[in-house]
Design a protein around this motif. Structure first.
Motif, PDB file in Angstrom:
ATOM      1  N   SER A 120       0.835  -1.213   0.000  1.00  0.00           N
ATOM      2  CA  SER A 120       0.000   0.000   0.000  1.00  0.00           C
ATOM      3  C   SER A 120       0.867   1.259   0.000  1.00  0.00           C
ATOM      4  N   ALA A 121       0.231   2.436  -0.255  1.00  0.00           N
ATOM      5  CA  ALA A 121       0.975   3.692  -0.389  1.00  0.00           C
ATOM      6  C   ALA A 121       1.500   4.165   0.964  1.00  0.00           C
ATOM      7  N   ALA A 122       2.637   4.869   0.963  1.00  0.00           N
ATOM      8  CA  ALA A 122       3.231   5.347   2.220  1.00  0.00           C
ATOM      9  C   ALA A 122       2.495   6.581   2.749  1.00  0.00           C
ATOM     10  N   ASP A 123       1.718   7.301   1.921  1.00  0.00           N
ATOM     11  CA  ASP A 123       1.105   8.588   2.296  1.00  0.00           C
ATOM     12  C   ASP A 123       2.205   9.492   2.853  1.00  0.00           C
ATOM     13  N   ASP A 124       1.949  10.128   4.041  1.00  0.00           N
ATOM     14  CA  ASP A 124       2.972  11.010   4.611  1.00  0.00           C
ATOM     15  C   ASP A 124       3.768  10.323   5.718  1.00  0.00           C
ATOM     16  N   GLN A 125       3.673   9.017   5.851  1.00  0.00           N
ATOM     17  CA  GLN A 125       4.419   8.303   6.889  1.00  0.00           C
ATOM     18  C   GLN A 125       5.859   8.092   6.422  1.00  0.00           C
ATOM     19  N   ARG A 126       6.805   8.619   7.216  1.00  0.00           N
ATOM     20  CA  ARG A 126       8.203   8.537   6.784  1.00  0.00           C
ATOM     21  C   ARG A 126       8.923   7.323   7.352  1.00  0.00           C
ATOM     22  N   ARG A 127       8.408   6.805   8.470  1.00  0.00           N
ATOM     23  CA  ARG A 127       9.109   5.652   9.077  1.00  0.00           C
ATOM     24  C   ARG A 127       8.160   4.477   9.104  1.00  0.00           C
ATOM     25  N   SER A 128       7.692   4.054   7.952  1.00  0.00           N
ATOM     26  CA  SER A 128       6.672   3.018   7.966  1.00  0.00           C
ATOM     27  C   SER A 128       7.295   1.621   7.974  1.00  0.00           C
ATOM     28  N   ALA A 129       6.468   0.658   8.352  1.00  0.00           N
ATOM     29  CA  ALA A 129       6.852  -0.752   8.304  1.00  0.00           C
ATOM     30  C   ALA A 129       5.593  -1.528   7.955  1.00  0.00           C
ATOM     31  N   SER A 130       5.758  -2.747   7.492  1.00  0.00           N
ATOM     32  CA  SER A 130       4.563  -3.549   7.235  1.00  0.00           C
ATOM     33  C   SER A 130       4.023  -4.045   8.577  1.00  0.00           C
ATOM     34  N   ALA A 131       2.768  -4.478   8.538  1.00  0.00           N
ATOM     35  CA  ALA A 131       2.117  -4.932   9.763  1.00  0.00           C
ATOM     36  C   ALA A 131       2.856  -6.137  10.355  1.00  0.00           C
ATOM     37  N   ALA A 132       3.220  -7.081   9.501  1.00  0.00           N
ATOM     38  CA  ALA A 132       3.897  -8.285  10.005  1.00  0.00           C
ATOM     39  C   ALA A 132       5.255  -7.927  10.608  1.00  0.00           C
TER      40      ALA A 132
END
Ligand code: C5P
Length: 232
Positions: free
Chosen positions: A183-195
């Motif tokens: 899915s898209a990162a939007d404005d999240q800079r430190r994202s991770a997948s749910a798992a």
């Protein structure tokens, strides 16, 4: 079909009352918690909270309280009366404020400490008179909040492993910035997948737009359930 979805809190970030109701009805019974944050709370107040509460298995009030201990204690008592199961306060309010929040919450919501807001980088912290690496401050404030009686903390996926090491269960770690695989990162800079976040020690994943704004929310929910089914 719950699967790992009981580890998910859906963020109801909207200024549209009909949208809030539709999201609460769609997601509430199927995920672990619904999160009402400042946008919806300031716009709809306790009526908006009640709407979410009606459909939620657990209610997460993300109000990030920060005031003198007496005032925070009063707000925590009010949140308890609204049926909140989880409630955020700023760790930066200090130990006396967190202790007052924890006392006022007794038998009610779990108090979650928000450490550093993710938009604060080292340069901004320096300007605030808070020098040093943000990651160290996060750890210091998690320890402080835990000692003052907080039941958990909010932290980004990047900080999870270190924070988990400093604050073992049953201290709860709640993590926003989750972007399900693909899915898209939007404005999240430190994202991770749910798992990834669950594997790194998160107890509850806050997910908003990837579910609420998905072109096909049912498909997004099903994909997330599959992703979480494979996590520890
Ligand atoms: O839509 P999205 O999945 O980005 O929503 C994330 C939620 O987590 C929002 O309600 C946001 O306020 C919250 N949050 C965040 N980053 C933080 C703290 C909270 O995105 N550092």
């Amino acid at each position: 079909m719950s699967g790992g979805l009981d580890r998910v809190a859906v963020a109801l970030d909207t200024s549209d009352r009909a949208e809030l109701a539709a999201w609460a009805e769609r997601f509430g019974p199927r995920v672990g918690a619904l999160k009402v944050g400042l946008e919806a709370f300031v716009r709809f107040g306790p009526a908006g909270v009640a709407e979410a509460r009606r459909h939620a298995r657990a209610l997460f009030l993300d109000l990030k309280l920060h005031d003198i201990p007496n005032t925070v204690a009063g707000a925590v008592a009010a949140a308890r009366d609204l049926g909140a199961d989880l409630l955020t306060v700023h760790a930066g309010g200090g130990p006396a404020m967190i202790e007052a929040a924890a006392r006022a919450a007794a038998g009610g919501p779990t108090i979650l400490a928000v450490t550093l807001l993710t938009h604060l980088d080292e340069r901004e912290l320096d300007r605030l008179g808070l020098p040093g690496p943000p990651a160290e401050r996060v750890l210091d404030w998690v320890r402080l909040a835990r000692a003052a009686g907080a039941g958990g903390a909010v932290c980004s996926p990047r900080e999870l492993p270190a924070v988990r090491g400093a604050a073992p269960p049953p201290f709860q770690l709640v993590t926003p910035g989750i972007r399900p695989a693909g899915s898209a990162a939007d404005d999240q800079r430190r994202s991770a997948s749910a798992a990834e976040a669950l594997d790194a020690g998160a107890d509850l994943l806050v997910i908003g737009r990837p579910l609420t704004r998905a072109a096909d929310p049912e498909a997004a929910l099903a994909a997330l359930a599959r992703e979480l089914g494979g996590a520890s």
